[in-house]
Design an enzyme around this catalytic site. Structure first.
Site, short mmCIF file in Angstrom:
data_model
loop_
_atom_site.label_atom_id
_atom_site.label_comp_id
_atom_site.label_asym_id
_atom_site.label_seq_id
_atom_site.Cartn_x
_atom_site.Cartn_y
_atom_site.Cartn_z
N SER A 1 0.83 -1.37 0.02
CA SER A 1 0.08 -0.28 -0.13
C SER A 1 1.00 1.34 -0.09
CB SER A 1 -0.81 -0.15 1.46
OG SER A 1 -1.91 -0.71 0.84
N LYS B 1 0.11 3.11 -2.74
CA LYS B 1 -1.10 4.21 -2.91
C LYS B 1 -0.37 5.57 -2.91
CE LYS B 1 -3.92 0.65 -1.10
NZ LYS B 1 -4.56 -0.04 0.09
N TYR C 1 -4.23 -1.99 -10.00
CA TYR C 1 -4.09 -2.11 -8.56
C TYR C 1 -3.07 -3.25 -8.00
CZ TYR C 1 -5.29 -2.33 -3.67
OH TYR C 1 -5.15 -2.47 -2.22
N TYR D 1 -3.97 3.85 8.13
CA TYR D 1 -5.27 3.28 8.42
C TYR D 1 -5.66 3.79 9.71
CZ TYR D 1 -2.88 0.64 4.69
OH TYR D 1 -2.54 0.35 3.43
N VAL E 1 1.44 -3.78 3.85
CA VAL E 1 1.24 -5.03 4.49
C VAL E 1 2.50 -5.91 3.82
CG1 VAL E 1 -1.19 -5.08 4.98
CG2 VAL E 1 -0.14 -6.01 2.67
N1 GLN Z 1 -2.31 -5.49 -1.67
C1 GLN Z 1 -2.83 -5.20 -0.68
C2 GLN Z 1 -4.22 -5.45 -0.45
O1 GLN Z 1 -4.89 -5.04 -1.55
C3 GLN Z 1 -2.37 -3.89 0.11
C4 GLN Z 1 -3.02 -3.64 1.45
C5 GLN Z 1 -2.02 -2.91 2.27
O2 GLN Z 1 -0.87 -2.98 1.83
N2 GLN Z 1 -2.41 -2.56 3.49
O3 GLN Z 1 -4.83 -6.07 0.33
#
Ligand code: GLN
Length: 299
Positions: free
Chosen positions: A64, A67, A189, A235, A253
């Site tokens: 993420s 993002k 994505y 988050y 993650v």
């Molecule tokens: N690719 C992971 C997902 O879509 C990304 C989530 C994350 O890093 N928090 O669940």
């Protein structure tokens, strides 16, 4: 003058003693195989000096953290707050929650939860013919590393098992909040989530946020990106991060976290074990030690 290396060395010594390392992201099969033992950290000062400890040059799945780059790319293409299909509020919910999305008619709370990032990825399909390639090009440019690429195992793994993300995509499409083909948007994505970088790359890549946008984006937009990182980056841990760490961050993650102290330094840390919110457990502790020991906070 601050001895950054000494501060990093002291953090490294302390995290090495820590036996509690959290759990790897088991819901992505390719990530569940990563060892909990890894740790790396890089700090890059605003004048470009780099300090590092541990496996700072080892590649890992940025997940993420991508993002942040997607948000930047969308903002590069939009004059003002054109991205009105995504909100700017902390979610207080897990990053892949479906419940809030239903209550709020398919409009994600912010661009850093999965649903929000999927809409931002949809925007990229308006701007680029081959969004995946353009994302890689952008990431290579800002991190000054042309070898950055995607881990195919992670990509295939997410594509095959990311049912919750497909569900988020289709659900938002039912509210007409996704313009392009859901499967194609999700493919992009998963692609950007599967990019691999090191702490050294990541610390370099956010230099533009240390320097008010520097050659990448306008000052006002850089400020807004930092504000979103602070309020939504980690988050449902964003409050704790602001309280205990006090600089804008974005986590993934894969166990990476990137942080920005505007005007002073950027930092990246990696330890694959996660806490309940999906943020690196030791990475979070290391950032706490860092801002405490440097006495640096944006507040
Ligand atoms: N690719 C992971 C997902 O879509 C990304 C989530 C994350 O890093 N928090 O669940």
């Amino acid at each position: 003058m601050t001895d950054y290396q000494k501060v990093l060395d002291s953090i490294y010594e302390d995290v090495n003693k820590d036996k509690i390392r959290g759990d790897v992201a088991n819901y992505i099969p390719a990530l569940s195989k990563v060892s909990l033992e890894h740790f790396g950290m890089t700090l890059r000062t605003s004048d470009g000096k780099e300090y590092a400890v541990g496996e700072s040059d080892q590649n890992f799945s940025i997940q993420s953290i991508s993002k942040l780059f997607i948000l930047t790319m969308v903002m590069m293409h939009t004059d003002s707050d054109r991205w009105d299909r995504v909100g700017r509020e902390p979610s207080g919910n897990s990053f892949n929650s479906l419940v809030q999305l239903e209550q709020e008619n398919g409009k994600p709370r912010n661009p850093f939860i999965n649903a929000g990032a999927i809409v931002m990825t949809d925007y990229l399909h308006d701007f680029y013919k081959r969004p995946g390639e353009s994302i890689l090009e952008f990431v290579r440019k800002i991190s000054q590393n042309n070898t950055i690429g995607v881990n195919r195992d992670v990509f295939e793994s997410e594509k095959a098992t990311g049912h919750r993300n497909y569900a988020l995509g289709h659900f938002m499409k039912s509210y007409e909040n996704i313009n392009h083909d859901v499967i194609k948007v999700l493919e992009t994505y998963f692609f950007h989530c599967s990019i691999e970088m090191s702490c050294d790359d990541l610390a370099r890549s956010v230099d533009y946020l240390v320097h008010s946008g520097k050659n990448i984006i306008e000052k006002s937009k850089a400020r807004r990106i930092n504000a979103l990182m602070l309020t939504c980056g980690p988050y449902d841990d964003a409050g704790e991060f602001a309280f205990r760490i006090g600089i804008p961050t974005k986590s993934g993650v894969g166990g990476g976290i990137v942080g920005v102290c505007p005007g002073e330094y950027s930092v990246a840390v990696w330890s694959p074990g996660l806490n309940k919110a999906g943020n690196s457990l030791l990475g979070t502790k290391a950032l706490r030690m860092l801002t405490n020991r440097l006495d640096s906070s944006i507040f």
